[in-house]
Design an enzyme around this catalytic site. Structure first.
Site, short mmCIF file in Angstrom:
data_model
loop_
_atom_site.label_atom_id
_atom_site.label_comp_id
_atom_site.label_asym_id
_atom_site.label_seq_id
_atom_site.Cartn_x
_atom_site.Cartn_y
_atom_site.Cartn_z
N GLU A 180 -10.88 97.13 -54.29
CA GLU A 180 -11.64 95.99 -53.78
C GLU A 180 -11.01 94.66 -54.19
O GLU A 180 -10.56 94.51 -55.31
CB GLU A 180 -13.09 96.05 -54.27
N CYS A 227 -22.74 98.36 -56.81
CA CYS A 227 -21.31 98.29 -57.13
C CYS A 227 -20.83 96.84 -57.07
O CYS A 227 -20.14 96.36 -57.98
CB CYS A 227 -20.49 99.13 -56.15
N HIS A 286 -13.46 101.77 -55.21
CA HIS A 286 -14.41 102.65 -54.55
C HIS A 286 -13.71 103.96 -54.22
O HIS A 286 -12.58 103.96 -53.74
CB HIS A 286 -14.94 102.02 -53.25
#
Length: 186
Positions: A79, A140, A162
């Site tokens: 991410e 998250c 992830h």
């Protein structure tokens, strides 16, 4: 207490009786990589970010990598951005509908770890992995946002990974151990 790297995962949530990020943390804990601290976080909009902030304050790691389940994604996703928004219902029953993670914070924060090195390490370990521009708006993302803020306050860096439900957590533990070893010397 100082550690080079803090790696976190999450407990099961919603329809997911098993969270592979929890299995990853268990595998890393069993391996006991030097200078790496692991922690399991609750899937709570308040509790998850609070615990990651406490851990970062106590441990003061050079790098933080939070790992969470993204069951609908196929590759591993490194991410790039945590947004200041939270949506959904957590394990504590708290429902959020497009509320800010931090009412006084910026709209978004960029990952501060060397995400390219993490991506390259995952790929060289044989994983299908790509960069992602959205950590979503569930817990998250809230933990990622909190980790970025807390790590920056102590001169550290933070990122988020992830993983799909069927991730080989034994191989991923090995890859993250190697990544942490390189990060800890940087």
């Amino acid at each position: 207490m100082d550690a080079d790297v803090l790696i976190t995962g999450f407990e099961p949530f919603g329809p997911h009786a098993v969270n592979p990020s929890q299995l990853l943390i268990e595998r890393l804990s069993a391996r006991r990589p030097p200078r790496v601290t692991t922690a399991l976080l609750p899937v709570g909009f308040e509790a998850g970010p609070r615990l990651v902030r406490v851990l970062i304050e106590r441990i003061r790691p050079r790098a933080v990598l939070c790992v969470g389940l993204a069951a609908s994604r196929r590759p591993l996703c490194v991410e790039r951005v945590a947004v200041n928004e939270r949506t959904g219902t957590d394990n504590d029953g708290l429902s959020c509908d497009h509320e800010p993670v931090d009412p006084s914070g910026p709209d978004g924060l960029f990952a501060s770890i060397d995400w390219r090195a993490l991506l390259a390490g995952l790929r060289s370990a044989g994983f299908e992995a790509e960069e992602s521009w959205s950590a979503g708006t569930f817990v998250c993302n809230s933990v990622f946002y909190a980790a970025l803020t807390a790590a920056r306050a102590h001169g550290g860096a933070a990122g988020f990974l992830h993983i799909p439900a069927d991730t080989d957590t034994v191989r991923l533990a090995e890859a993250l151990d190697a990544w942490a070893e390189g990060t800890g010397r940087a």
